[in-house]
Write an enzyme that holds these catalytic residues in place. Structure first.
Site: not given
Ligand code: NDP
Length: 283
Positions: A71, A108
């Site tokens: 992306k 998005d």
């Molecule tokens: P990213 O990898 O960019 O971000 C992940 C986020 O989750 C970060 O804030 C991360 O925190 C946090 N995180 C991950 N694991 C943990 C944990 N164990 N404890 C606490 N925080 C955690 O992913 P995206 O933002 O792209 O996607 C996130 C979710 O959103 C996914 O499930 C994806 O499928 C969903 N999504 C849904 C969409 C839709 O159209 N419905 C569109 C895009 C995404 P940290 O920064 O501390 O690592």
């Protein structure tokens, strides 16, 4: 409709792309409208991103979606970026204009806003709490700024990432007060102030379905809406708890449908059949 010499091609660039539901969603829409278009999964290795973007134009495609992990990587190879793509810092949709120019967009944020609207959730003048500071959180903050939320509070495991997110998104939306909450006790005390609580983390996503961003010693209220971007499973632990408190709940499938529908409209100029797309995603 059978594929022939007049078929228009769109697709999704990513790695891997085999799991993507987008081909099913878009091809169902093309079939429902009797359009001679096809949407194909296009696996692209990181070293081939530039070639793949150029091929979208060279092969006469009308556009493409872009998914993980490309992306950001596609951005230098596009001719222009929309405001959303620039501010969010990621492209999920490429549109080939009639003169061959490649436009990078991000649907998005508009998909999230469209789904809020579809559920009659008003955010203008409201306080919103957001868990997470990853790519999807950037799109959510962009939408909340555009829709005129009065305040957005972000909590993230990595505080520095939350600070960077708020710093980047506050600039284009000065009327929405954005801040970072780095202490969970603030949320415990202030939880009832937020009319919308959004999970943009992957907590709760299959296979980790028992995890949740919410502190379950804190209750939610009937005037609040819990929105989970996670769509697999459709009903996450976060939403289950919100429902048990009497709050309204919305899962991530609607945003997924709307971001796809917006891309469909930009490529084809045709109003997308939202219900057909939703059914295709659910099956
Ligand atoms: P990213 O990898 O960019 O971000 C992940 C986020 O989750 C970060 O804030 C991360 O925190 C946090 N995180 C991950 N694991 C943990 C944990 N164990 N404890 C606490 N925080 C955690 O992913 P995206 O933002 O792209 O996607 C996130 C979710 O959103 C996914 O499930 C994806 O499928 C969903 N999504 C849904 C969409 C839709 O159209 N419905 C569109 C895009 C995404 P940290 O920064 O501390 O690592």
């Amino acid at each position: 409709m059978a594929i022939n010499g007049k078929t228009t091609v769109v697709g999704i660039l990513g790695n891997p792309v085999g799991h993507s539901r987008s081909p099913a969603m878009h091809n169902a829409a093309f079939a429902a409208l009797d359009m001679n278009w096809v949407y194909v999964p296009l696996p692209v290795q990181p070293r081939h991103v530039e070639d793949a973007v150029k091929a979208v134009r060279a092969l006469g495609m009308r556009g493409a979606n872009v998914t993980v992990p490309h992306k950001q990587a596609v951005m230098p190879f596009l001719d222009t970026l929309t405001d959303a793509a620039q501010v969010i810092g990621a492209v999920n949709t490429i549109i080939v204009e009639p003169d061959g120019k490649l436009v990078g967009d991000n649907t998005d944020a508009a998909g999230f806003a469209a789904d809020l609207k579809a559920h009659s959730v008003e955010v203008a003048g409201k306080q919103v709490f957001v868990f997470g500071a990853g790519g999807s959180a950037r799109a959510v903050l962009y939408a909340l700024g555009r829709e005129g939320a009065s305040g957005v509070t972000v909590y993230n495991r990595s505080v520095n990432r939350a600070l960077e997110l708020v710093n980047d998104l506050q600039k284009p939306f000065p009327s929405t007060r954005m801040r970072v909450c780095n202490d969970r006790t603030n949320l415990v005390n202030d939880a009832h102030h937020y009319s919308l609580i959004v999970n943009t983390t992957s907590l709760g996503m299959t296979p980790d379905i028992d995890s949740t961003p919410w502190d379950e010693t804190v209750t939610m209220h009937a005037h609040q809406t819990a929105y989970d971007l996670v769509y697999n499973p459709a009903r996450t632990r976060f939403l289950g708890y919100a429902e048990s408190c009497g709050a309204r709940t919305i899962g991530g499938i609607g945003m997924l449908v709307h971001q796809g529908a917006l891309a469909f409209e930009k490529w084809t100029g045709v109003q997308p059949p939202i219900e057909v797309m939703q059914t295709a995603l659910a099956s």
